[in-house]
Every structure is written in structure tokens, then in C-alpha cells.
Scaffold this active site. Structure first.
Site, PDB file in Angstrom:
ATOM      1  N   ASP A  61      -0.938  -4.717  -2.238  1.00 55.27           N
ATOM      2  CA  ASP A  61      -1.880  -4.965  -2.049  1.00 55.27           C
ATOM      3  C   ASP A  61      -2.395  -3.737  -1.506  1.00 55.27           C
ATOM      4  OD1 ASP A  61      -0.833  -3.597   0.815  1.00 55.27           O
ATOM      5  OD2 ASP A  61       0.590  -4.605   0.417  1.00 55.27           O
ATOM      6  N   GLU A  62      -3.658  -4.367  -1.118  1.00 55.37           N
ATOM      7  CA  GLU A  62      -4.758  -2.942  -1.243  1.00 55.37           C
ATOM      8  C   GLU A  62      -4.545  -1.317  -0.508  1.00 55.37           C
ATOM      9  OE1 GLU A  62      -9.711  -2.316   0.482  1.00 55.37           O
ATOM     10  OE2 GLU A  62      -8.738  -4.499   1.144  1.00 55.37           O
TER      11      GLU A  62
END
Length: 205
Positions: A61-62
Site C-alpha cells: 500500500d501507499e
């Protein structure tokens, strides 16, 4: 009249594979179909001149960092995402992780996946005696005055959505920083944040 030999079909180009150290703040994709997202987010294409058709195997994820495998071969992607391949993470958690919480992680915990209850599979988990040697994150974790943190190594063979973060939160120790350091036999060590290297294969013969 003699038969003419059939022209041989041109050989398909060989597939290519890359090992990438994804920095914090990047999405695990090369672009977006949404113009607003393209303007506001950072994508893998900014980190190297990868060939057309390159895909990320699994996702980080980011807010997560670390080892990301890239390939042009969808079959290899399926192999790496299977339960036969270990994925190891270093997680910095809020507070001093207790032996009871560590045992719970090892046995499997109850989390939610898109609103559906899920029990994680038993995994390997061990407390790290000291913070691992990692590059600084793109954004500071938090002020030290908020209390102590600890680091745990977690090895899973599944890759559910935000799984490791949900696992540590389930035992009372939310993840502050998450770094994937190994996928199968491929390790992150020696690769600076944002850098990549091309490899012939992700598996040893």
C-alpha cells in the site's frame, strides 16, 4: 513444383523481471485511469524505464515500503503469489510488543477483510532486538515523546489486503511503519529506496 518451407514464426521476446525497493508514498501501479489521481499520486513508472507490460507482483500500500517484484510474465506472478512463497515484513509497532501478543500473531488472529471476518493462518513472528538498518522514511513516523516503539519480523504465506497492519492492530499494537524485506529467496538488502535491478529469475534452479 517443390514445396517451399514454411517461414518460422518469430520468437516471442523473452520475459523480463525486476526487483524494486518501493519507497513510502508510491502506489504499486504504473499509472491510473483517473486524471485527478495521476496529478496527486506517485507511481512506479517514475522509478525506472520498465518495458511495456510490466506488472507488480502483489502490492504494497501507499504507506508501506520495501521489496516489490516486477515482471512481464503473468505465470511468474501467479507462482510468487502462491502460498508456497514466504513474504517477510519488518513492522515498527506502537508500544513494546508483549510475549502474549507475539504468540497470538504466531497462532493466527481474527481480522476483517472488506467487512468479512477472517482468521489469519499461523505464521512466523519474532521480536527484533534492535531497529533494523533501513533508510529514513519519506515522512517522520511520529515524535518520540508519544512513547516507545518496537520492531517485529513477521513471515506470512498469504497476502490479504493490509494483512500485517491488521494483524498487529488486532493484538493491540498498531503498525507505524511497514517494510517488506523478503519474498521467497529474494531479499531487499543492498537495494536503496527507489532503486531497482533486473534479474534473470526470482527462483533458484
Amino acid at each position: 513444383m517443390t514445396d517451399q518451407p514454411l517461414a518460422r514464426a518469430s520468437a516471442a521476446p523473452a520475459h523480463r523481471h525486476f526487483v524494486l525497493h518501493k519507497p513510502w508514498g508510491y502506489l504499486s501501479q504504473f499509472t491510473s485511469e483517473f486524471a485527478k489521481e495521476v496529478k496527486k499520486k506517485r507511481f512506479l513508472g517514475e522509478l525506472g524505464n520498465f518495458p511495456a507490460g510490466t506488472m507488480a507482483i502483489g502490492r504494497l500500500d501507499e504507506d508501506s515500503e520495501g521489496l516489490l517484484l516486477l515482471t512481464t510474465d503473468g505465470r511468474v506472478s501467479e507462482q510468487v503469489r502462491s502460498r508456497h512463497i514466504e513474504k517477510e515484513y519488518y513492522a515498527q509497532v506502537d508500544g513494546l510488543l508483549t510475549p502474549a501478543a507475539l504468540a497470538s500473531l504466531q497462532a493466527g488472529v481474527d481480522i476483517s477483510l472488506h467487512g468479512t471476518p477472517y482468521r489469519t493462518r499461523p505464521c512466523q513472528a519474532r521480536l527484533l532486538a534492535a531497529a533494523p538498518d533501513l533508510p529514513p522514511r519519506g515522512r517522520r513516523i511520529r515524535d518520540d515523546r508519544h512513547g516507545p516503539t518496537s520492531w517485529v519480523a513477521i513471515v506470512v504465506t498469504e497476502g490479504k489486503f493490509r494483512q500485517v497492519r491488521k494483524m498487529t492492530a488486532a493484538v493491540g499494537f498498531p503498525t507505524l511503519r511497514l517494510v517488506r524485506v523478503r519474498v521467497g529467496e529474494v531479499r531487499l538488502e543492498g537495494l536503496p529506496a527507489g532503486a531497482s535491478r533486473e534479474v534473470s529469475s526470482f527462483f533458484k534452479n
